[in-house]
Motif scaffolding. Structure first.
Motif, PDB file in Angstrom:
ATOM      1  N   LEU A  58      37.406 -40.197   1.131  1.00  0.00           N
ATOM      2  CA  LEU A  58      36.149 -39.905   0.437  1.00  0.00           C
ATOM      3  C   LEU A  58      34.959 -40.216   1.346  1.00  0.00           C
ATOM      4  CD1 LEU A  58      34.574 -39.096  -2.120  1.00  0.00           C
ATOM      5  CD2 LEU A  58      34.834 -41.468  -2.910  1.00  0.00           C
ATOM      6  N   ALA A  59      34.989 -41.348   2.018  1.00  0.00           N
ATOM      7  CA  ALA A  59      33.902 -41.727   2.929  1.00  0.00           C
ATOM      8  C   ALA A  59      33.792 -40.746   4.092  1.00  0.00           C
ATOM      9  CB  ALA A  59      34.126 -43.148   3.443  1.00  0.00           C
ATOM     10  N   GLU A  60      34.916 -40.302   4.625  1.00  0.00           N
ATOM     11  CA  GLU A  60      34.899 -39.349   5.742  1.00  0.00           C
ATOM     12  C   GLU A  60      34.312 -38.002   5.319  1.00  0.00           C
ATOM     13  OE1 GLU A  60      38.839 -41.122   8.069  1.00  0.00           O
ATOM     14  OE2 GLU A  60      39.036 -39.330   6.830  1.00  0.00           O
ATOM     15  N   VAL A  61      34.669 -37.538   4.136  1.00  0.00           N
ATOM     16  CA  VAL A  61      34.137 -36.262   3.645  1.00  0.00           C
ATOM     17  C   VAL A  61      32.641 -36.403   3.379  1.00  0.00           C
ATOM     18  CG1 VAL A  61      34.206 -34.590   1.740  1.00  0.00           C
ATOM     19  CG2 VAL A  61      36.341 -35.420   2.763  1.00  0.00           C
ATOM     20  N   ARG A  62      32.229 -37.509   2.784  1.00  0.00           N
ATOM     21  CA  ARG A  62      30.799 -37.740   2.548  1.00  0.00           C
ATOM     22  C   ARG A  62      30.026 -37.728   3.869  1.00  0.00           C
ATOM     23  NH1 ARG A  62      28.634 -40.358  -1.750  1.00  0.00           N
ATOM     24  NH2 ARG A  62      27.631 -41.876  -0.374  1.00  0.00           N
ATOM     25  N   ALA A  63      30.621 -38.259   4.916  1.00  0.00           N
ATOM     26  CA  ALA A  63      29.935 -38.406   6.202  1.00  0.00           C
ATOM     27  C   ALA A  63      29.666 -37.079   6.908  1.00  0.00           C
ATOM     28  CB  ALA A  63      30.747 -39.322   7.116  1.00  0.00           C
ATOM     29  N   ILE A  64      30.432 -36.022   6.620  1.00  0.00           N
ATOM     30  CA  ILE A  64      30.207 -34.745   7.306  1.00  0.00           C
ATOM     31  C   ILE A  64      29.108 -33.903   6.665  1.00  0.00           C
ATOM     32  CG2 ILE A  64      32.566 -34.670   8.213  1.00  0.00           C
ATOM     33  CD1 ILE A  64      33.157 -32.452   6.125  1.00  0.00           C
ATOM     34  N   ARG A  65      28.674 -34.274   5.493  1.00  0.00           N
ATOM     35  CA  ARG A  65      27.691 -33.458   4.778  1.00  0.00           C
ATOM     36  C   ARG A  65      26.395 -33.232   5.560  1.00  0.00           C
ATOM     37  NH1 ARG A  65      27.371 -36.273  -0.968  1.00  0.00           N
ATOM     38  NH2 ARG A  65      27.039 -38.041   0.433  1.00  0.00           N
ATOM     39  N   PRO A  66      25.792 -34.251   6.166  1.00  0.00           N
ATOM     40  CA  PRO A  66      24.552 -33.992   6.920  1.00  0.00           C
ATOM     41  C   PRO A  66      24.756 -33.037   8.100  1.00  0.00           C
ATOM     42  CG  PRO A  66      24.751 -36.329   6.419  1.00  0.00           C
ATOM     43  CD  PRO A  66      26.068 -35.698   6.052  1.00  0.00           C
ATOM     44  N   ARG A  67      25.896 -33.108   8.758  1.00  0.00           N
ATOM     45  CA  ARG A  67      26.163 -32.182   9.873  1.00  0.00           C
ATOM     46  C   ARG A  67      26.218 -30.748   9.367  1.00  0.00           C
ATOM     47  NH1 ARG A  67      30.897 -33.953  13.975  1.00  0.00           N
ATOM     48  NH2 ARG A  67      29.919 -32.395  15.331  1.00  0.00           N
ATOM     49  N   LEU A  68      26.857 -30.552   8.231  1.00  0.00           N
ATOM     50  CA  LEU A  68      26.938 -29.207   7.667  1.00  0.00           C
ATOM     51  C   LEU A  68      25.565 -28.740   7.187  1.00  0.00           C
ATOM     52  CD1 LEU A  68      30.304 -29.441   5.717  1.00  0.00           C
ATOM     53  CD2 LEU A  68      29.880 -28.311   7.913  1.00  0.00           C
ATOM     54  N   ARG A  69      24.808 -29.617   6.582  1.00  0.00           N
ATOM     55  CA  ARG A  69      23.461 -29.266   6.104  1.00  0.00           C
ATOM     56  C   ARG A  69      22.607 -28.739   7.262  1.00  0.00           C
ATOM     57  NH1 ARG A  69      19.967 -29.038   1.472  1.00  0.00           N
ATOM     58  NH2 ARG A  69      18.015 -28.482   2.443  1.00  0.00           N
ATOM     59  N   GLU A  70      22.768 -29.354   8.414  1.00  0.00           N
ATOM     60  CA  GLU A  70      21.989 -28.966   9.591  1.00  0.00           C
ATOM     61  C   GLU A  70      22.199 -27.491   9.951  1.00  0.00           C
ATOM     62  OE1 GLU A  70      20.973 -30.954  13.919  1.00  0.00           O
ATOM     63  OE2 GLU A  70      22.732 -31.624  12.825  1.00  0.00           O
ATOM     64  N   LEU A  71      23.375 -26.960   9.668  1.00  0.00           N
ATOM     65  CA  LEU A  71      23.651 -25.553   9.986  1.00  0.00           C
ATOM     66  C   LEU A  71      22.767 -24.602   9.174  1.00  0.00           C
ATOM     67  CD1 LEU A  71      27.537 -25.670  10.314  1.00  0.00           C
ATOM     68  CD2 LEU A  71      25.846 -25.467  12.160  1.00  0.00           C
ATOM     69  N   TRP A  72      22.365 -25.016   7.990  1.00  0.00           N
ATOM     70  CA  TRP A  72      21.483 -24.181   7.169  1.00  0.00           C
ATOM     71  C   TRP A  72      20.041 -24.256   7.648  1.00  0.00           C
ATOM     72  CZ3 TRP A  72      26.161 -24.841   4.942  1.00  0.00           C
ATOM     73  CH2 TRP A  72      26.625 -23.827   4.114  1.00  0.00           C
TER      74      TRP A  72
END
Length: 186
Positions: A58-72
């Motif tokens: 859960l912590a690892e999945v939460r941690a990738i969210r900002p990286r993905l947001r940056e793509l938008w």
């Protein structure tokens, strides 16, 4: 159809994952806090391979969210290095697979890789298609005053302005109507 089925699915997963970030939609809460939240995400976007369903995952999945947001939020030419970094970090090794009634599609990591790695690499691989096809303008942030949710505009004429997560389009149309009416120009 602009994108293949697996690209579209990965983009929708990435958008839904990004939209769990706090202060993304009309609801300011973080929407990926509990294992139940993760189960809802994985029900909407099923993954094959190893899923541990523990606190670390859960912590690892939460941690990738900002990286993905940056793509938008990043222009096409600047997004390419971000995508390449994600693919490199995940040790992407694309291969064609068929499973669970799905026809041939791409898995870009080993099924035993951590779920967060698979999600990140799958999203990055989908963005490879976005960048190569010049469709970055389909990757949008909601235009509602009180919403910062991301979405993929699949409309033919690229006219979608609001996300689907908070009734934003309807809310903004009502607000515009009320403003026009108050000015006497309805």
């Amino acid at each position: 159809m602009v994108f293949t089925h697996d690209t579209r699915a990965a983009l929708e997963m990435a958008a839904d994952l990004v939209n769990t970030l706090p202060r993304t939609g009309p609801d300011p809460a973080d929407r990926l806090v509990t294992h139940e939240d993760m189960t809802r995400l994985l029900t909407a976007h099923p993954y094959s391979g190893v899923i541990r369903r523990d606190d670390r995952e859960l912590a690892e999945v939460r941690a990738i969210r900002p990286r993905l947001r940056e793509l938008w939020e990043t222009p096409r030419d600047d997004a390419a290095p971000l995508v390449n970094g994600m693919l490199q970090d995940g040790r992407a090794l694309p291969r064609l697979v068929r499973h669970d009634g799905l026809d041939w599609h791409i898995h870009a990591t080993d099924d035993a890789a951590p779920l967060a790695t698979r999600m990140l690499v799958e999203a990055a691989f989908a963005f490879v298609d976005v960048i190569r096809s010049g469709e970055n303008d389909r990757m949008r942030v909601c235009e509602a005053d009180d919403c910062a949710a991301v979405y993929v505009d699949h409309s033919r004429n690229r006219s979608k302005r609001y996300c689907d997560s908070g009734n934003c389009g309807n809310r903004m149309n009502v607000n515009a109507y009320r403003r026009r009416r108050a000015r006497g120009t309805s």
